[in-house]
Design a protein around this motif. Sequence first.
Motif, PDB file in Angstrom:
ATOM      1  N   SER A 157       7.109   2.677  -0.966  1.00 57.84           N
ATOM      2  CA  SER A 157       6.074   2.467  -1.962  1.00 57.84           C
ATOM      3  C   SER A 157       4.694   2.876  -1.473  1.00 57.84           C
ATOM      4  N   ARG A 180       0.660   1.737  -2.282  1.00 57.34           N
ATOM      5  CA  ARG A 180      -0.218   0.748  -2.904  1.00 57.34           C
ATOM      6  C   ARG A 180      -1.643   1.148  -2.563  1.00 57.34           C
ATOM      7  N   THR A 231       0.373   0.652  -7.767  1.00 54.51           N
ATOM      8  CA  THR A 231       1.578   0.468  -6.962  1.00 54.51           C
ATOM      9  C   THR A 231       2.631   1.433  -7.489  1.00 54.51           C
ATOM     10  N   THR A 267       6.595   2.717  -6.594  1.00 56.49           N
ATOM     11  CA  THR A 267       7.770   2.421  -5.785  1.00 56.49           C
ATOM     12  C   THR A 267       8.901   3.370  -6.153  1.00 56.49           C
TER      13      THR A 267
END
Length: 160
Positions: free
Chosen positions: A36, A38, A94, A96
């Motif tokens: 991921s 962020r 975010t 992912t």
Amino acid sequence: MERQARGGGPTAIGAFSAETVEDRATSAGEPAQAVSLRRRLGKADLRAVPEVRRQLRELLRQWGRPGRSEIAELLTSELVTNALVHTDHDAVLTATVGPRGLRVEVRDFVARRPRLRVPNADDGTHGRGLVLVQSLADAWGVRAHGVGKAVWFELDAGAA
């Protein structure tokens, strides 16, 4: 639970996804090997848009879906731009990638929900972002947070 999906579903915004691409992978017995990104986005910092696209491109190299990666960059740009232009606050991105696909979420700190509107030809380039998200994402929606909201989309790996 209301979900928005390409090719159908309600046009009202307010969908909530209780199950992410990682949840589906785990429930299908696959390992949830997610990677991921962020990133905190500064208030009204539109320089963040191309930077986020570059960082997302790096993250998505592992995904192996070049055509879907381009769509992911476009939709991410739309969500980030909306958060930075239509709120007077920071936002948090975010993204992912898991075995079953990609989920991108942009959280801001304003409760006002975005409106899906039909773009007006006289409006230049304004008003098309959520229409693009609705058209190109496999699923998308808006969910409330304690302070603010998160606008999200998913691209499933199998849909490419």
